[in-house]
Design a protein around this motif. Structure first.
Motif, PDB file in Angstrom:
ATOM      1  N   GLN A 126      -8.377   7.900  -1.584  1.00 50.79           N
ATOM      2  CA  GLN A 126      -9.345   7.545  -0.542  1.00 50.79           C
ATOM      3  C   GLN A 126      -9.853   6.108  -0.724  1.00 50.79           C
ATOM      4  O   GLN A 126      -9.939   5.344   0.225  1.00 50.79           O
ATOM      5  N   ILE A 127     -10.180   5.768  -1.976  1.00 50.81           N
ATOM      6  CA  ILE A 127     -10.726   4.425  -2.242  1.00 50.81           C
ATOM      7  C   ILE A 127      -9.673   3.362  -1.905  1.00 50.81           C
ATOM      8  O   ILE A 127      -9.969   2.328  -1.309  1.00 50.81           O
ATOM      9  N   ILE A 128      -8.434   3.658  -2.264  1.00 52.71           N
ATOM     10  CA  ILE A 128      -7.370   2.682  -1.992  1.00 52.71           C
ATOM     11  C   ILE A 128      -7.131   2.550  -0.485  1.00 52.71           C
ATOM     12  O   ILE A 128      -7.010   1.449   0.053  1.00 52.71           O
ATOM     13  N   GLN A 129      -7.100   3.674   0.205  1.00 54.34           N
ATOM     14  CA  GLN A 129      -6.905   3.633   1.670  1.00 54.34           C
ATOM     15  C   GLN A 129      -8.017   2.817   2.328  1.00 54.34           C
ATOM     16  O   GLN A 129      -7.758   1.990   3.200  1.00 54.34           O
ATOM     17  N   ALA A 130      -9.247   3.062   1.875  1.00 53.67           N
ATOM     18  CA  ALA A 130     -10.386   2.368   2.489  1.00 53.67           C
ATOM     19  C   ALA A 130     -10.309   0.871   2.192  1.00 53.67           C
ATOM     20  O   ALA A 130     -10.604   0.035   3.055  1.00 53.67           O
ATOM     21  N   TYR A 131      -9.883   0.530   1.001  1.00 54.98           N
ATOM     22  CA  TYR A 131      -9.763  -0.885   0.635  1.00 54.98           C
ATOM     23  C   TYR A 131      -8.756  -1.586   1.553  1.00 54.98           C
ATOM     24  O   TYR A 131      -9.016  -2.653   2.095  1.00 54.98           O
ATOM     25  N   PHE A 132      -7.610  -0.974   1.749  1.00 57.49           N
ATOM     26  CA  PHE A 132      -6.605  -1.606   2.600  1.00 57.49           C
ATOM     27  C   PHE A 132      -7.057  -1.616   4.063  1.00 57.49           C
ATOM     28  O   PHE A 132      -6.781  -2.560   4.788  1.00 57.49           O
ATOM     29  N   ALA A 133      -7.745  -0.572   4.479  1.00 57.19           N
ATOM     30  CA  ALA A 133      -8.246  -0.544   5.860  1.00 57.19           C
ATOM     31  C   ALA A 133      -9.223  -1.696   6.083  1.00 57.19           C
ATOM     32  O   ALA A 133      -9.203  -2.359   7.124  1.00 57.19           O
ATOM     33  N   LYS A 187       0.838  -1.202   0.000  1.00 52.79           N
ATOM     34  CA  LYS A 187       0.000   0.000   0.000  1.00 52.79           C
ATOM     35  C   LYS A 187       0.873   1.252   0.000  1.00 52.79           C
ATOM     36  O   LYS A 187       0.648   2.175  -0.781  1.00 52.79           O
ATOM     37  N   SER A 188       1.880   1.273   0.841  1.00 57.78           N
ATOM     38  CA  SER A 188       2.643   2.525   0.920  1.00 57.78           C
ATOM     39  C   SER A 188       3.464   2.736  -0.357  1.00 57.78           C
ATOM     40  O   SER A 188       3.623   3.872  -0.809  1.00 57.78           O
ATOM     41  N   TRP A 189       3.932   1.669  -1.004  1.00 56.46           N
ATOM     42  CA  TRP A 189       4.648   1.856  -2.273  1.00 56.46           C
ATOM     43  C   TRP A 189       3.696   2.390  -3.344  1.00 56.46           C
ATOM     44  O   TRP A 189       4.024   3.302  -4.094  1.00 56.46           O
TER      45      TRP A 189
END
Ligand SMILES: Cc1cc2nc3c(=O)[nH]c(=O)nc-3n(C[C@H](O)[C@H](O)[C@H](O)COP(=O)(O)O)c2cc1C
Length: 331
Positions: A313-320, A258-260
């Motif tokens: 936002q969508i990516i952050q929420a997916y990983f969360a 995620k962070s990469w």
């Protein structure tokens, strides 16, 4: 062990393949961060009328990249190739790479690419013209030949060495193969044993074990990785670790991936600007997240997102969602 080209010593023996439309500066930086020791710009046409376009200007932008800056040029007219090499050196290129490996119709028709391999006299003229035109090292990238019936990599390699080319990359397919079938490494091995300039082996390397197998089999000085890096840019670290220790490392954590990805996307937005950056980001998101569980449910929303904020936002929420416990604690 590392790879040396002219005065430049690379940190390791792993190269990211030049891929037009993929290996822009943000992607090269991502791969360097994840272990690629050598990166090459996306191909730049030798035609002067294309030099001033925004696309070419962006391809020439190497700000913040570790050297040596390696720029790939393509074309079939020796004088134009010499001019292009000079112009790129004036712009900061520290190594010029000549593309005779690209099978794309557009490239073959307009800029020659692998079609040149059919005409070894023209190959020689181009190589001599470029080597004579610049003081920096010149390298060459080829396929094993025009067709299986005319696999002339060995002849081209000898010409290259004779012309003063300082490293040769070989993709283990012919032009006729395009990307079909599997790459073969016998030709690369034969070339490596016949010439003394560094040889870089390329084609279908998609794991640390395969990388070691190709390196051992061909005795190449380095290997070059292309398509798999689009999905798994961290493959360079995995290969480097395996080559050094013989131990396969675990798959990186979701947090690392995620962070990469997020760092890469931010870099794309900054490089291309919001509008184009969001669009270019889409294909990288698809590549890097494509094999994640439930990605297909997420994909329509991600592809429709029109702003960088929404994409992130969508990516952050997916990983969360994939780490509900940690998310609960943090919230
Ligand atoms: C989308 C794409 C674009 C490419 N563009 C270039 C290019 O500009 N110059 C070049 O020499 N090769 C180009 N190639 C070929 C790659 O550098 C590499 O030789 C090929 O993909 C084989 O390596 P791989 O099996 O690791 O992908 C391209 C390949 C792909 C898939």
């Amino acid at each position: 062990m590392s790879l040396t080209i002219g005065p430049y010593r690379f940190p390791n023996r792993l190269a990211l393949a030049p891929m037009a439309g993929v290996t822009d500066r943000p992607f090269r930086q991502l791969c360097r961060q994840l272990g690629a020791g050598m990166t090459v710009s996306e191909m730049i046409s030798s035609r002067p009328e294309l030099r001033a376009t925004r696309k070419t200007r962006l391809r020439l932008d190497h700000a913040g990249e570790p050297g040596p800056i390696m720029v790939q040029i393509a074309g079939g007219i020796p004088r134009m190739m010499a001019d292009a090499a000079r112009a790129n050196v004036d712009e900061g290129a520290e190594i010029i790479d000549i593309n005779m490996g690209c099978p794309a119709k557009k490239v073959c028709k307009v800029d020659a690419g692998s079609a040149l391999l059919r005409d070894t006299r023209l190959v020689e003229s181009i190589l001599r013209a470029v080597v004579d035109a610049v003081d920096v090292p010149v390298t060459l990238k080829i396929r094993t030949g025009w067709s299986r019936a005319a696999r002339n990599a060995l002849e081209v390699a000898r010409i290259a060495e004779d012309c003063g080319i300082q490293a040769l990359t070989i993709h283990g397919r012919t032009r006729e193969d395009r990307f079909k079938g599997v790459a073969e490494y016998e030709t690369i091995r034969a070339v490596k044993s016949a010439i003394s300039i560094p040889v870089i082996a390329n084609g279908d390397i998609d794991s640390a074990k395969k990388a070691k197998m190709v390196m051992d089999f061909t005795a190449a000085d380095a290997i070059m990785v292309g398509r798999i890096a689009q999905q798994r840019p961290w493959i360079f670290n995995q290969i480097e670790h395996y080559l050094a220790t013989g131990i396969l490392v675990d798959e990186p954590s979701d947090d690392s991936k995620k962070s990469w990805l997020i760092g890469h996307l931010r870099n794309l937005y900054a490089f291309y600007g919001e509008y184009q950056g969001v669009r270019i980001a889409r294909k990288h998101i698809n590549w890097q997240l494509g094999s994640f569980p439930n990605y297909n449910n997420l994909k329509p929303r991600l592809m429709a997102a029109e702003t960088s904020d929404l994409q992130l936002q969508i990516i952050q929420a997916y990983f969360a969602d994939r780490h509900p416990l940690r998310y609960d604690r943090a919230s």
